[in-house]
Design an enzyme around this catalytic site. Sequence first.
Site, PDB file in Angstrom:
ATOM      1  N   SER A 249     164.765   6.707  26.533  1.00 33.78           N
ATOM      2  CA  SER A 249     164.748   7.101  25.130  1.00 33.78           C
ATOM      3  C   SER A 249     163.573   6.459  24.401  1.00 33.78           C
ATOM      4  O   SER A 249     163.081   5.394  24.783  1.00 33.78           O
ATOM      5  CB  SER A 249     166.091   6.704  24.505  1.00 33.78           C
ATOM      6  OG  SER A 249     165.912   5.957  23.357  1.00 33.78           O
ATOM      7  N   LYS A 250     163.151   7.145  23.336  1.00 34.10           N
ATOM      8  CA  LYS A 250     162.047   6.627  22.532  1.00 34.10           C
ATOM      9  C   LYS A 250     162.377   5.248  21.997  1.00 34.10           C
ATOM     10  O   LYS A 250     161.503   4.445  21.705  1.00 34.10           O
ATOM     11  CB  LYS A 250     161.772   7.565  21.358  1.00 34.10           C
ATOM     12  CG  LYS A 250     161.072   8.838  21.774  1.00 34.10           C
ATOM     13  CD  LYS A 250     160.779   9.689  20.555  1.00 34.10           C
ATOM     14  CE  LYS A 250     160.295  11.063  20.973  1.00 34.10           C
ATOM     15  NZ  LYS A 250     158.867  11.242  20.827  1.00 34.10           N
ATOM     16  N   ARG A 251     163.682   5.015  21.850  1.00 32.06           N
ATOM     17  CA  ARG A 251     164.105   3.729  21.310  1.00 32.06           C
ATOM     18  C   ARG A 251     163.721   2.567  22.227  1.00 32.06           C
ATOM     19  O   ARG A 251     163.594   1.436  21.784  1.00 32.06           O
ATOM     20  CB  ARG A 251     165.608   3.750  21.093  1.00 32.06           C
ATOM     21  CG  ARG A 251     165.921   3.433  19.667  1.00 32.06           C
ATOM     22  CD  ARG A 251     167.383   3.374  19.435  1.00 32.06           C
ATOM     23  NE  ARG A 251     167.835   4.631  18.875  1.00 32.06           N
ATOM     24  CZ  ARG A 251     169.006   5.177  19.128  1.00 32.06           C
ATOM     25  NH1 ARG A 251     169.851   4.587  19.934  1.00 32.06           N
ATOM     26  NH2 ARG A 251     169.341   6.308  18.569  1.00 32.06           N
TER      27      ARG A 251
END
Length: 540
Positions: A249-251
Amino acid sequence: MIPRCRFAPSPTGRLHVGGARSALFNLLFARNVGGRMILRIEDTDQVRSSRRAEDAILDDLRWVGVGWDEGPDVGGPGAPYRQSERRPLYDEALHTLLERGHAYHAWETPEELDALREEAKAAKENFRYRKVAYSDADLARFEAEGRIPTVRLAIPPGDVSFVDRILGEVTVRYEDLEDFVIVKADGFPTYHFAVVVDDHHMKVTHVLRAQEHLLNTTKHLVLYGLLGWDVPEHGHMPLIFSMGGGKMSKRDKAKAARQDALERGADPEALASSTGLPLARIEAFLNRDNDEVEIAEAIADALGVELPEIDVVDFRRAGYLPEALLNFLALLGWSAGDDREIYTLDELIAAFSLDRVGTTAARFDHEKLKWMNGQYIRDASVGRLVTLARGWAAEFGGPLAGVDDAFLRALVALHQPRVQTLRELSEAARVYLERPTAWGPEKTIQKHLLKGQVPGLEALRRARPALAALDRWSDAAIEYAVEALAEADFGGKMGKVAQPLRIAATGGPVSPPIGGTLALVGKAETLARIDACLAHFEGA
Ligand code: GLU
């Protein structure tokens, strides 16, 4: 009927590799069955969407080699291809639903909805919004307060099942769905509403997207039913997990940048001044109040940290070849059923089928991608690599920006068998372009320069005039001169001459063959480096 597939990114940031994989599978399927590929921009989130992000997504798709037949840039029979330009179609469908009593206005403020959610949580129940009977007095008050209602879909009783082209039969009970919002207070449709209206009007026949959308699909099926529209076929592709487990995820970028900043005890004020971002945003980021990729990247830049590769641009920057990434993405959740790994786009199109798309999460194996990239680098022509390296340097800088073609060709020829990425190729150039100012490690210096019957420094002294006398400064000529000297003075042991030369020319004991190495350093520069090395160790 000609099959029609679509990729529908939201322009709120760079293209995630998972998005690129979705786009690719749609393209492979469409091309395999002689269908068309549509690109639609889902920009109904007015606050988070931007034209800049849209341009970057198109650029990343083109870069990786996923093309489309219809889209915002090329037009087509389903135009316009940006949701923000399709309001009349949503309004028309909304009108139908309201008229038939399938949708209604809901007046709660976001705070009131939060309170209802909290209540349900306290009672250990799942919160599902259902139609509220407002009194006339309530309605009068809402209007007097200037509230603007949202529109929600009245979920009918029953259940819905469909045969997913990848997962097989899926059934959902309607009662598990809440009366979800279809039009927001700003008048824009929600994703669920717009996606159905658009897929219908754009005559999409196959909706292929990641499994994270499975629950959304059930909502969409309700809408198709209530609007009386034919339902396209659906297929949900496996999620992509990182090797450590968990969705890629981009997170992860935010987490990595934050962790690094906190571990180093980085001062928020210093970060604000080095990144040029407002202190309040930096502080909010460090406090986990937001996970903005832009801040993560700025902080990583300022601290010189490498963030995990998540978006297509991260892989571009890391120096992967587009055809290698495309090949790799195709195998994230699909295989032809044999051990084959290397495919061109045309071969993928010919081999692709939905039956062979997996149902369980695919693992993103970076090592395999690196290996694959190395294979592509080895198989590329020197000309292609030169073009790619030029493009990479123009975009991401580094020592190759500004080198001449002859140098670049020679560098590629020498390092093509040795590097796995364009970034490694770029880094490999440094040693030829920058004269060493230190030589090491110490053990090597002792062994190859200072010690022995005839120490390496002496080999350097003898090699210098032999090299200076060469008319043609080529691989072969240099190699020949080194061999001749080894033959004459060092009992045929080429390493006795090559190793001191290598250390003098590159500062260390590892480089490609000596002829190619010195050829790339250049004649005058090689002699100067020998002199500098001799001066350093003779003076010591
Ligand atoms: N805009 C949605 C997204 O980016 C598209 C999902 C879909 O393919 O329907 O996730």
